[in-house]
Scaffold this active site. Structure first.
Site, PDB file in Angstrom:
ATOM      1  N   GLU A 107       0.831  -1.216   0.000  1.00 31.12           N
ATOM      2  CA  GLU A 107       0.000   0.000   0.000  1.00 31.12           C
ATOM      3  C   GLU A 107       0.859   1.258   0.000  1.00 31.12           C
ATOM      4  O   GLU A 107       0.474   2.274  -0.586  1.00 31.12           O
ATOM      5  CB  GLU A 107      -0.940  -0.025   1.211  1.00 31.12           C
ATOM      6  CG  GLU A 107      -2.033  -1.077   1.055  1.00 31.12           C
ATOM      7  CD  GLU A 107      -2.803  -1.331   2.330  1.00 31.12           C
ATOM      8  OE1 GLU A 107      -2.158  -1.597   3.368  1.00 31.12           O
ATOM      9  OE2 GLU A 107      -4.042  -1.265   2.298  1.00 31.12           O
ATOM     10  N   GLU A 127      -3.483  -9.838   4.226  1.00 31.00           N
ATOM     11  CA  GLU A 127      -4.251  -9.430   5.413  1.00 31.00           C
ATOM     12  C   GLU A 127      -5.310 -10.446   5.816  1.00 31.00           C
ATOM     13  O   GLU A 127      -5.571 -10.643   7.009  1.00 31.00           O
ATOM     14  CB  GLU A 127      -4.916  -8.064   5.170  1.00 31.00           C
ATOM     15  CG  GLU A 127      -3.991  -6.867   5.366  1.00 31.00           C
ATOM     16  CD  GLU A 127      -3.212  -6.512   4.105  1.00 31.00           C
ATOM     17  OE1 GLU A 127      -3.137  -7.355   3.188  1.00 31.00           O
ATOM     18  OE2 GLU A 127      -2.680  -5.391   4.028  1.00 31.00           O
TER      19      GLU A 127
HETATM   20  N1  3HC Z   1       5.135  -7.039  11.561  1.00 33.54           N
HETATM   21  C1  3HC Z   1       5.942  -7.362  12.586  1.00 33.54           C
HETATM   22  N2  3HC Z   1       6.819  -8.394  12.541  1.00 33.54           N
HETATM   23  C2  3HC Z   1       6.869  -9.116  11.412  1.00 33.54           C
HETATM   24  C3  3HC Z   1       6.070  -8.814  10.302  1.00 33.54           C
HETATM   25  C4  3HC Z   1       5.162  -7.728  10.401  1.00 33.54           C
HETATM   26  N3  3HC Z   1       4.380  -7.372   9.367  1.00 33.54           N
HETATM   27  N4  3HC Z   1       6.343  -9.701   9.317  1.00 33.54           N
HETATM   28  C5  3HC Z   1       7.305 -10.514   9.795  1.00 33.54           C
HETATM   29  N5  3HC Z   1       7.626 -10.152  11.057  1.00 33.54           N
HETATM   30  C6  3HC Z   1       8.656 -10.752  11.909  1.00 33.54           C
HETATM   31  C7  3HC Z   1       8.354 -12.195  12.274  1.00 33.54           C
HETATM   32  O1  3HC Z   1       7.550 -12.258  13.423  1.00 33.54           O
HETATM   33  C8  3HC Z   1       9.730 -12.732  12.502  1.00 33.54           C
HETATM   34  O2  3HC Z   1      10.147 -12.310  13.774  1.00 33.54           O
HETATM   35  P1  3HC Z   1      11.188 -13.184  14.614  1.00 33.54           P
HETATM   36  O3  3HC Z   1      12.416 -13.318  13.780  1.00 33.54           O
HETATM   37  O4  3HC Z   1      11.346 -12.424  15.862  1.00 33.54           O
HETATM   38  O5  3HC Z   1      10.500 -14.504  14.801  1.00 33.54           O
HETATM   39  C9  3HC Z   1      10.592 -11.997  11.478  1.00 33.54           C
HETATM   40  O6  3HC Z   1       9.835 -10.845  11.121  1.00 33.54           O
HETATM   41  C10 3HC Z   1      10.893 -12.778  10.230  1.00 33.54           C
HETATM   42  O7  3HC Z   1       9.670 -13.289   9.716  1.00 33.54           O
HETATM   43  P2  3HC Z   1       9.594 -14.713   8.998  1.00 33.54           P
HETATM   44  O8  3HC Z   1      10.196 -15.740   9.860  1.00 33.54           O
HETATM   45  O9  3HC Z   1       8.188 -14.886   8.569  1.00 33.54           O
HETATM   46  O10 3HC Z   1      10.572 -14.457   7.763  1.00 33.54           O
HETATM   47  P3  3HC Z   1      10.513 -15.061   6.300  1.00 33.54           P
HETATM   48  O11 3HC Z   1      11.727 -14.591   5.630  1.00 33.54           O
HETATM   49  O12 3HC Z   1      10.206 -16.521   6.340  1.00 33.54           O
HETATM   50  O13 3HC Z   1       9.247 -14.377   5.608  1.00 33.54           O
HETATM   51  C11 3HC Z   1       7.813 -12.558   5.056  1.00 33.54           C
HETATM   52  C12 3HC Z   1       9.252 -13.001   5.358  1.00 33.54           C
HETATM   53  C13 3HC Z   1       7.317 -13.193   3.752  1.00 33.54           C
HETATM   54  C14 3HC Z   1       7.798 -11.068   4.930  1.00 33.54           C
HETATM   55  C15 3HC Z   1       6.887 -13.018   6.213  1.00 33.54           C
HETATM   56  O14 3HC Z   1       7.452 -12.570   7.429  1.00 33.54           O
HETATM   57  C16 3HC Z   1       5.487 -12.499   6.165  1.00 33.54           C
HETATM   58  O15 3HC Z   1       4.673 -13.030   5.438  1.00 33.54           O
HETATM   59  N6  3HC Z   1       5.172 -11.490   6.991  1.00 33.54           N
HETATM   60  C17 3HC Z   1       3.851 -11.000   7.201  1.00 33.54           C
HETATM   61  C18 3HC Z   1       3.411 -10.150   6.072  1.00 33.54           C
HETATM   62  C19 3HC Z   1       2.036  -9.603   6.371  1.00 33.54           C
HETATM   63  O16 3HC Z   1       1.146 -10.272   6.836  1.00 33.54           O
HETATM   64  N7  3HC Z   1       1.870  -8.332   6.056  1.00 33.54           N
HETATM   65  C20 3HC Z   1       0.631  -7.670   6.235  1.00 33.54           C
HETATM   66  C21 3HC Z   1       0.553  -7.133   7.606  1.00 33.54           C
HETATM   67  S1  3HC Z   1      -1.038  -6.451   7.947  1.00 33.54           S
HETATM   68  C22 3HC Z   1      -1.006  -4.940   7.165  1.00 33.54           C
HETATM   69  O17 3HC Z   1      -0.034  -4.610   6.546  1.00 33.54           O
HETATM   70  C23 3HC Z   1      -2.208  -4.108   7.344  1.00 33.54           C
HETATM   71  C24 3HC Z   1      -2.254  -3.004   6.375  1.00 33.54           C
HETATM   72  O18 3HC Z   1      -3.138  -3.326   5.336  1.00 33.54           O
HETATM   73  C25 3HC Z   1      -2.700  -1.746   7.031  1.00 33.54           C
END
Ligand code: 3HC
Ligand code: NAI
Length: 690
Positions: A107, A127
């Site tokens: 976004e 999301e």
């Molecule tokens: N916020 C806070 N922490 C996050 C995060 C986020 N969005 N995404 C990942 N992390 C943290 C994880 O908890 C993890 O922490 P740790 O090392 O302390 O355990 C660390 O980052 C690494 O994450 P992964 O182990 O998942 O790392 P990968 O390399 O396997 O994957 C990734 C990377 C594909 C980016 C995966 O982390 C992921 O899918 N993250 C979530 C993405 C997501 O859901 N984004 C949307 C959030 S909601 C949003 O944005 C609302 C908006 O519309 C307003």
């Protein structure tokens, strides 16, 4: 110039590069938001700057809003303040994406004037997996680029798409070189400046959405044609409303509606539960006492003993990861059957278009069938998946001790048996552990890694790393009957069988589970698995409903009947035969039937499970409550939107659970006696997942 601890601004000629460096995933924390706003102000004020490139250091572009902040009021400046700063920029801003631009990260890119990406980058709105909809303009801006139909698919599925697809859909303007994102982005920005490129705002584009204006049937058809999972998701209705707004309302009104719905969802119990599971699934990898320095062993080859239901599926995990497997059976027909099942599985995947013929053949070529245990002398890891019988397992491990090379890991896939006793059949218990896969083993994500009392930490570290490599979620557990999952399941099984004798019918119990959010009820699961697991006609005593059903040859779906009757499409129907059998059985055993409420069904199936979870925690069998939630969410279909049994208990309140267990204990006996840990936490008004 350093703007703050996570952002910097560097001049490259006319271009200012705004770089975010906030490991691990550059989530939009308060510091990042502040840094972007301040950096933009500097760039605006600096007359020498003609355009801005927004990019990230580290492994990825902004992977989303900072999920750890959700649930509380957002600190100022919030995400919208940051986006307003981007939208107000009077100099072109180019988002240069590598890694993943997800959720709020995507976004953010959509509020920039231009977007370019490296070929390996990906985009998406995950999301919905967190019980949310995009809440920073995604539902209004994506449709303006790709239309309502595509937006519906992308937002409701949460599926990512790659940079090439993004280019084809018009989400990005250009692909950069794989290793020259920064230089290419600066060149792109320079070109925009030279060409006098406009400040292109998505909010001003509406040709892709006008075609859906005043046509609610478009969204209705999309919903009707969507798959069952999407139709059932409670977020889908919100996506529909947001996309309807994108088609029919001015962008500012659409954004306002989206923001309001996002906050409504963010404060819901479901989203809190899904966020809990998200973090719990990442927490499992952190094992106290193990660190990145714990030496792990290299696993280049694997042996699997037994090519039955589990052995074949287990072998496929390694073949899929490109690891050669030797699979051993006792006799040729069993070996042929096992290999044939693996081949058929791959052929079906090829037929569905999810695997190429070449890849399927390459995987089969990594498989070496054998009738000689001695052939496993050179492999790095051996997984035993023979019958669930201690004497047989001990015999196998005794032989393996003589055959396996020094340092090989010896693992058992036992469901219930004592891993320490199995380890004691060898002279190297430090090399023995449990690798408990779930059926179908090539599909189910969960792997319980069972640490024996003498298991070497290096072997635990190796097993955890291997779980990741083969795409499983590895949860480390200790030795006890049934480990975490099956030990808790035993509580549910006892109660569901009791409930149908006391007054409920299998379909009542299943309906309550479905309404709670399980994908299947426990009796449907039993019919699917086969009621004759571990049953034989010779030893059958006819002393349970399940045994009698087997004796009647109602052994589940495979025989067309079990607790349910099945039609030719395998659709279950409540069975009058089973109803009569249950009534008869209860009468013969002097059980007076009564009306049982849905509430009692749910409490009796779930609360004793939670109670057992408390005992498991107390005994140190699971490292933390959230690990138990991960086991249940990934191995047993516990609804993720309830967060797993321990999180669910926290939301219900532990004092309530104790009170209900004590009430059942008074009526039904000691099976319901609250565990000391549960009572202690309840008395202290604490939660399992503190
Ligand atoms: N916020 C806070 N922490 C996050 C995060 C986020 N969005 N995404 C990942 N992390 C943290 C994880 O908890 C993890 O922490 P740790 O090392 O302390 O355990 C660390 O980052 C690494 O994450 P992964 O182990 O998942 O790392 P990968 O390399 O396997 O994957 C990734 C990377 C594909 C980016 C995966 O982390 C992921 O899918 N993250 C979530 C993405 C997501 O859901 N984004 C949307 C959030 S909601 C949003 O944005 C609302 C908006 O519309 C307003
Ligand atoms: P299965 O009966 O389908 O397969 C066992 C296979 O082992 C048979 O093909 C048999 O010929 C072979 N076998 C027996 N002794 C052998 C030996 N000495 N050497 C080589 N092969 C031998 O059983 P299933 O269901 O695959 O179970 C295997 C193990 O996995 C059991 O310990 C079971 O408890 C466990 N398990 C089973 C699950 C399931 O859902 N079926 C789930 C998780 C674990």
């Amino acid at each position: 110039m350093e703007i703050n601890e996570v952002t910097s601004l560097t001049r490259e000629g006319d271009i200012a590069v705004l770089a975010i460096d906030s490991p691990p995933v550059n989530a939009l924390s308060l510091a990042v938001r502040k840094g972007i706003i301040d950096a933009l102000k500097h760039a605006q004020d600096d007359a020498a700057v003609k355009a801005v490139v927004l990019l990230c250091e580290g492994r990825t572009f902004i992977a989303g809003a900072d999920i750890t902040e959700f649930g509380a009021a957002p600190a100022s400046p919030n995400l919208y303040d940051m986006q307003d700063a981007l939208l107000a920029a009077t100099k072109p801003v180019v988002a240069a994406v590598h890694g993943s631009a997800l959720g709020g990260g995507f976004e953010t890119a959509l509020t920039c004037h231009y977007r370019i990406a490296s070929p390996s980058a990906s985009f998406g709105f995950p999301e919905v997996h967190l019980g949310l909809i995009p809440g920073a303009g995604g539902t209004q801006r994506l449709p303006r680029l790709v239309g309502i139909e595509k937006s519906f698919q992308l937002i409701t599925s949460g599926a990512p798409f790659n940079a090439k697809q993004a280019l084809e859909m018009g989400v990005i303007d250009e692909l950069t070189g794989e290793n020259s994102l920064r230089a290419d982005a600066v060149a792109f920005a320079n070109k925009i400046v030279q060409d006098g490129g406009p400040l292109r705002k998505i909010d001003d584009i509406d040709d892709k959405v006008v075609s859906a204006r005043g046509k609610p049937e478009i969204l209705e058809t999309l919903l009707k044609d969507a798959d069952r999972k999407i139709r059932a998701a409670y977020t889908t209705d919100y996506v529909m409303r947001a996309l309807d707004a994108a088609a029919n309302l001015p962008v500012a009104e659409g954004l306002a509606l989206e923001h309001q719905m996002f906050f409504e969802l963010m404060t819901s119990e479901q989203s809190a539960a899904l966020r809990h599971v998200f973090f719990a699934e990442r927490q499992v990898w952190k094992v106290p006492g193990l660190s990145a320095d714990t030496p792990a062993r290299a696993i280049g080859t694997v042996g699997v003993i037994g090519a039955g239901t589990m052995g074949g599926g287990i072998a496929m995990n390694f073949l899929n990861a490109g690891i050669p497997v030797k699979i051993v059976e006792t006799n040729q027909p069993a070996l042929d059957r096992g290999v044939e099942t693996i081949r058929r599985n791959y052929e079906n995947t090829v037929k569905k278009g999810r695997l190429s013929q070449e890849k399927a053949e390459a995987r089969m070529a990594l498989l070496s069938p054998s009738l000689q245990l001695e052939d496993l002398g050179d492999v790095d890891l051996i997984i035993e998946a023979v019958f669930e019988n201690m004497d047989i397992k001990k015999e196998v491990f005794g032989k393996l001790d003589a055959i396996a090379k020094p340092g090989a890991i010896l693992a058992t896939n036992t469901s219930f048996l004592d891993v320490d006793e199995i380890a004691a059949a060898t002279s190297r218990p430090q090399d023995v552990l449990g690798l408990h896969f779930f059926s179908p083993a090539n599909v189910m994500k969960l792997l319980e890694i069972v640490r024996g009392k003498e298991t070497d930490p290096a072997n635990v570290a190796t097993a955890m790393a291997l779980a990741k490599r083969i795409g499983k979620i590895g949860v480390l557990v200790g030795v006890c009957f049934g480990f975490v999952g099956n030990r808790m399941l035993a509580q549910q099984l006892r109660e569901m069988k009791g409930l149908i004798l006391e007054g409920a019918m299998p379909w009542d119990v299943d309906r309550v589970h479905l309404e709670f959010g399980f994908a299947m009820g426990p009796f449907s699961v039993a019919d699917l698995a086969g009621l004759d697991l571990g049953w034989s006609r010779e030893t059958s005593t006819g002393s349970t409903i399940q045994e009698i059903l087997c004796e009647m040859d109602r052994r589940g779906q495979k025989t067309g009947a079990g607790y349910y009757d099945y039609d030719e499409n395998r659709r279950p129907q409540p069975s009058p035969v089973v109803e009569e059998l249950i009534l008869d059985f209860a009468a013969k055993n002097g059980i007076a039937r009564r009306t049982i409420s849905d509430e009692e069904i749910l409490e009796r199936c779930v609360y004793p499970m939670i109670n057992e979870g408390a005992k498991i925690l107390e005994e140190g069998i699971a490292i933390r409550a959230s690990d138990i939630d991960v086991v249940w969410a990934n191995g047993y279909g516990f609804p993720r939107s309830r967060g797993g049994p321990m999180h669910y208990a926290d939301t219900v309140g532990l004092d309530h659970i104790v009170a209900r267990l004590e009430s059942y204990q008074a009526k039904l006996g000691e099976d319901f006696q609250p565990a000391p840990l549960l009572k202690k936490l309840a008395t202290q008004s604490k939660a399992f997942n503190a």
